[in-house]
Design a protein around this motif. Structure first.
Motif, PDB file in Angstrom:
ATOM      1  N   ILE A   1       0.857  -1.183   0.000  1.00 46.37           N
ATOM      2  CA  ILE A   1       0.000   0.000   0.000  1.00 46.37           C
ATOM      3  C   ILE A   1       0.894   1.233   0.000  1.00 46.37           C
ATOM      4  N   CYS A   2       0.704   2.125  -0.960  1.00 49.50           N
ATOM      5  CA  CYS A   2       1.515   3.344  -1.076  1.00 49.50           C
ATOM      6  C   CYS A   2       0.606   4.566  -0.931  1.00 49.50           C
ATOM      7  N   SER A   3       0.864   5.381   0.094  1.00 46.70           N
ATOM      8  CA  SER A   3      -0.019   6.506   0.409  1.00 46.70           C
ATOM      9  C   SER A   3       0.777   7.789   0.586  1.00 46.70           C
ATOM     10  N   THR A   4       0.169   8.892   0.173  1.00 46.70           N
ATOM     11  CA  THR A   4       0.726  10.225   0.398  1.00 46.70           C
ATOM     12  C   THR A   4      -0.275  11.037   1.190  1.00 46.70           C
ATOM     13  N   ARG A   5       0.153  11.553   2.334  1.00 47.98           N
ATOM     14  CA  ARG A   5      -0.691  12.326   3.247  1.00 47.98           C
ATOM     15  C   ARG A   5      -2.014  11.609   3.542  1.00 47.98           C
ATOM     16  N   GLY A   6      -1.894  10.288   3.754  1.00 44.80           N
ATOM     17  CA  GLY A   6      -3.049   9.519   4.178  1.00 44.80           C
ATOM     18  C   GLY A   6      -3.949   9.015   3.072  1.00 44.80           C
TER      19      GLY A   6
ATOM     20  N   THR B   1      -4.342   6.798  -0.367  1.00 44.80           N
ATOM     21  CA  THR B   1      -3.669   5.745  -1.128  1.00 44.80           C
ATOM     22  C   THR B   1      -3.731   6.047  -2.620  1.00 44.80           C
ATOM     23  N   TYR B   2      -2.547   6.040  -3.257  1.00 45.65           N
ATOM     24  CA  TYR B   2      -2.461   6.298  -4.692  1.00 45.65           C
ATOM     25  C   TYR B   2      -2.003   5.068  -5.470  1.00 45.65           C
ATOM     26  N   PHE B   3      -1.580   4.017  -4.767  1.00 51.15           N
ATOM     27  CA  PHE B   3      -1.090   2.839  -5.460  1.00 51.15           C
ATOM     28  C   PHE B   3      -1.220   1.638  -4.534  1.00 51.15           C
TER      29      PHE B   3
END
Length: 816
Positions: A302-307, A309-311
């Motif tokens: 799980i890849c997340s930016t600022r909470g 998930t983008y990927f």
């Protein structure tokens, strides 16, 4: 190599996810559709160093945490100035509109200010739902040019502390070295080659350079290491079975200390990232023991930016190593959190990485020249456009400041870019945060990765994202709230269905609001907006129209959050900078041969107030006030005095009445309702003041004030012949939003003898918190220089409508 990695990427994400992965996806999709309304706020200040008596100016930017776009959510921002003794010495209630606000602090002696390191702190009530994760904090220095600053001396002794736990222990105010060793991905695993990052700081978070050697249980040398940036570095190790490892560290004063490395795990998974051909390559590694125990294990990334998930993807691991390219195009700029889960939804490894984006924007400003004369006018043009020349929608603030002989290092303080994109997501102090966003530093991204491997490894704010929607105990404040309860005079029984009338009188304007108490006696007036101090008039009456009940008011503003500020020992270069600034300001005073009181200082600019016939009263603004003169005429009785003192009033032993009304006025003597017989007994020589209220302000007295009110105050309360108190009415001052000032900049093109005769050695030459480009993407400002031969720094910060933070810096010289 690149083709192979691309193939692996396609392979990794082409297989159907397990049930666990599907459930995880559903929960994340739900969170993406309804993410918490998390706010972040940043304060741009005109400077970081101030002298006592100057003003600190700030601009507030409040954004939606997931996109960094301006967020019109909370309307109240609490901005606090905290002393080196960890006390809040001043607090501003700043009005936010459309995510923007501004204000100032006057750093006056009356606040108890003395030289030292202070903290500027800003937060909304809504932010308190997330502990202090999103509270803005910034350190400023306050100095006195003619006195020694209070700077704590450093201890010569150094003590090392090994720390492999999540939270820092509370340390005493001594010079200690805290050494952290943090394996990439979280754990050391037998037979798996891993990077181990390290960081050394003192107890105040200041970096300390170090070097050392890694040994195993048998005291065999395994590897050497040395810090390469701000006390940080990394080394490679392949842990062997049944081995433990430790480091011998050489401190800055050549002491040798021993620190144990984290324990080696027999099984598990690690997650690492390397840069190959400007691509970020993610590698999942394990050992043969783990693979044998869990053959064909399904792992989900799980890849997340600022909470958000983008990927996401799930893959069956068939070998001890698997690599793929991270699709950076899927992510916004900022810190991305990669978490690896097993098929039991247990996190196995985690890595933070920074995704940098090349923004399609061009923001710049230009001055007409690089060399100006003292008091010369400066014209500055700002251009904000994209690469195609289209205008940007953005909001900026700008400061022009005297460097005072110091070459400003913009890397050592936070700006809007480093805060929103990095520092606000990592708890704790980030040393020189702007270094990582300064394109002139070629190794900045490599060093930023070290920061994420160390400080970010343990204190990443967004790890708590799944719980951010829970326990919303603190409400969003859309304006000022005045609330409370009405109770019976005897006991604390609630008065239900009582009418509560409120009148706010502020700067000659009035606001009238009504509410009815609920079953608990509660009333509430919400989303009120006013600046400065207003007079609040409250009155309550029951369903029969009788004034009954007692007010119990709530606090208008929330109490401050706990202070956790610990003033720190300045580093040598910071002490040198403070000394240089102090000496330069002191020398300016001597050079211009002026006493302090003859300097051109901050001027409070307020609009000229229209003269009114009203004067402040205990109950608001009186329509007319009479104060007897000490040697004025004497009157035989109180009724004659009232009739002569107050225009358009008829007074007799039967009644006191305004000529405009048919019924008698309400008469209060020292706050107590009085009949005519009691009034007639008062001597005119005991009268201190008489007020008349016949306008909207009389509504505070309810129906009794329908015909206006006469308020009589006696000397030493001699008219208070009764112990009766009024509980159903309240008149008191209340504070609204900070009554913000305008920054004053002199205009030397106009003749102002008093001003032109004063020496101009201002440290902030210009401050403008609101600059918006026009329809062509341009903006222009102008101001006048001070009269010092110096270098002036220009610092513009702001944000675009799509959430891109902007910082532009430049400088010019003033010389005779």
């Amino acid at each position: 190599m690149t083709k192979k990695l691309c193939y692996l990427l396609m392979l990794f994400f082409s297989i159907t996810s397990t049930n666990f992965a599907q459930q995880l996806t559903d929960s994340i999709e739900k969170a993406k559709k309804n993410p918490p309304e998390v706010e972040k706020v940043y304060l741009h200040t005109d400077r970081n160093y101030y002298t006592i008596g100057e003003s600190l100016w700030y601009k507030a930017y409040s954004v939606y945490a997931y996109t960094n776009q301006l967020f019109d959510h909370s309307k109240i921002l609490y901005v606090e100035l905290i002393s080196p003794e960890s006390k809040i010495i001043s607090r501003n209630i700043t009005n936010l509109e459309g995510g923007l606000g501004h204000g100032d602090f006057i750093l006056a002696d009356s606040l108890g200010i003395k030289p030292g390191t202070y903290q500027l702190r800003a937060y909304t009530n809504w932010m308190r739902n997330y502990d202090d994760d999103f509270v803005f904090k910034k350190e400023i220095q306050i100095i006195t040019p003619n006195e020694e600053n209070t700077i704590q001396a450093k201890e010569n002794s150094i003590r090392a502390i090994s720390k492999n736990k999540k939270d820092n222990p509370k340390l005493e105010n001594t010079q200690e070295i805290i050494v952290d060793f943090m394996p990439e991905g979280g754990s050391l695993i037998e037979d798996v080659i891993s990077n181990v990052a390290f960081k050394a700081t003192d107890s105040y978070g200041n970096p300390i350079e170090m070097k050392g050697t890694i040994f195993d249980t048998n005291d065999k040398q395994i590897n050497l290491f040395k810090s390469i940036h701000d006390g940080m570095g990394k080394f490679v190790i392949q842990p062997e079975k049944n081995q433990k490892y430790y480091a011998k560290i050489i401190t800055p004063n050549n002491d040798e200390i021993k620190v144990t490395l984290p324990e080696v795990q027999k099984t598990g998974y690690t997650l690492s990232i390397n840069t190959v051909d400007e691509k970020k390559v993610v590698t999942i590694k394990t050992n043969a023991v783990t693979l044998n125990q869990n053959p064909d294990a399904d792992l989900t990334l799980i890849c997340s930016t600022r909470g958000i998930t983008y990927f996401e993807g799930t893959q069956t691991l068939k070998d001890t190593k698997l690599s793929f390219i991270l699709p950076e195009e899927n992510f916004p700029e900022g810190i991305t959190q990669l978490t690896l889960y097993d098929n039991q939804s247990r996190p196995q490894s985690e890595r933070l990485v920074y995704i940098e984006k090349k923004q399609d924007i061009d923001v710049s400003f230009t001055t007409e020249k690089k060399l100006y004369t003292p008091k010369e006018k400066v014209n500055l043009t700002i251009s904000a456009k994209d690469k195609k020349g289209n205008p940007l929608i953005a909001n900026f603030s700008i400061a022009a400041t005297d460097t005072n002989g110091v070459n400003e290092n913009f890397d050592d303080t936070v700006n809007i870019c480093s805060y929103f994109l990095m520092a606000s997501d990592i708890k704790g102090k980030v040393h020189n945060p702007n270094y990582y966003f300064n394109n002139s530093n070629p190794a900045r991204l490599f060093h930023l990765d070290l920061l994420l491997l160390t400080q970010g490894w343990r204190d990443f704010v967004w790890k708590k994202f799944p719980n951010l929607n829970r326990n919303k105990n603190f409400k969003v404040e859309k304006g000022i709230t005045i609330a409370g309860k009405v109770e019976n005079l005897i006991g604390t029984t609630a008065k239900e269905n009582n009418l509560v009338q409120m009148v706010l009188l502020n700067k000659g304007n009035s606001m009238m609001l009504n509410d009815t108490t609920d079953v608990n006696g509660k009333f509430e007036f919400n989303n009120i907006i006013f600046k400065g101090t207003a007079t609040m008039l409250l009155n309550t009456k029951n369903q029969k129209g009788k004034n009954r009940g007692e007010f119990v008011l709530d606090s208008i503003y929330n109490q401050p959050i706990a202070v956790d500020f610990k003033s720190y020992n300045s580093l040598n270069y910071e002490e040198n900078k403070i000394s240089q600034i102090k000496a330069n300001i002191h020398n300016k005073n001597i050079r211009f041969n002026i006493p302090e009181e003859n300097q051109l200082k901050d001027v409070i600019v307020t609009a000229k107030k229209k003269k009114e016939n009203t004067t402040p009263s205990r109950y608001g603004f009186a329509d007319f006030t009479y104060i007897p003169e000490e040697k004025g005429p004497h009157y035989s009785n109180i009724f004659l005095l009232i009739q002569i003192a107050i225009p358009n009033v008829t007074a007799s032993a039967n009644s006191v009445r305004f000529n405009r009304y048919n019924g008698p006025a309400l008469v209060l003597v020292d706050g107590v309702e009085t009949d005519m017989s009691l009034l007639s007994s008062i001597s005119t020589e005991d009268i201190a003041k008489i007020e008349a209220i016949k306008g909207p302000g009389a509504a505070v007295f309810g129906s009794q004030g329908a015909n206006g009110a006469i308020l009589i105050y006696t000397k030493l309360g001699k008219g208070s012949t009764s112990d009766k108190k009024v509980f159903h009415s309240i008149a008191m001052p209340v504070n609204g939003y900070q009554n913000t000032r305008f920054f004053y900049s002199p205009d030397y093109s106009k003749t102002k003898p008093l001003e032109n005769n004063k020496v101009d050695i201002r440290n902030t030459l210009y401050w403008n918190p609101y600059i918006q480009p026009d329809e062509k993407g341009n903006a222009s400002i102008s101001y006048y220089n001070n009269e010092v031969d110096t270098t002036v720094n220009l610092n513009l910060e702001g944000i675009t409508n799509n959430g891109i933070p902007i910082v532009v810096q430049s400088s010019y010289q003033i010389k005779k």
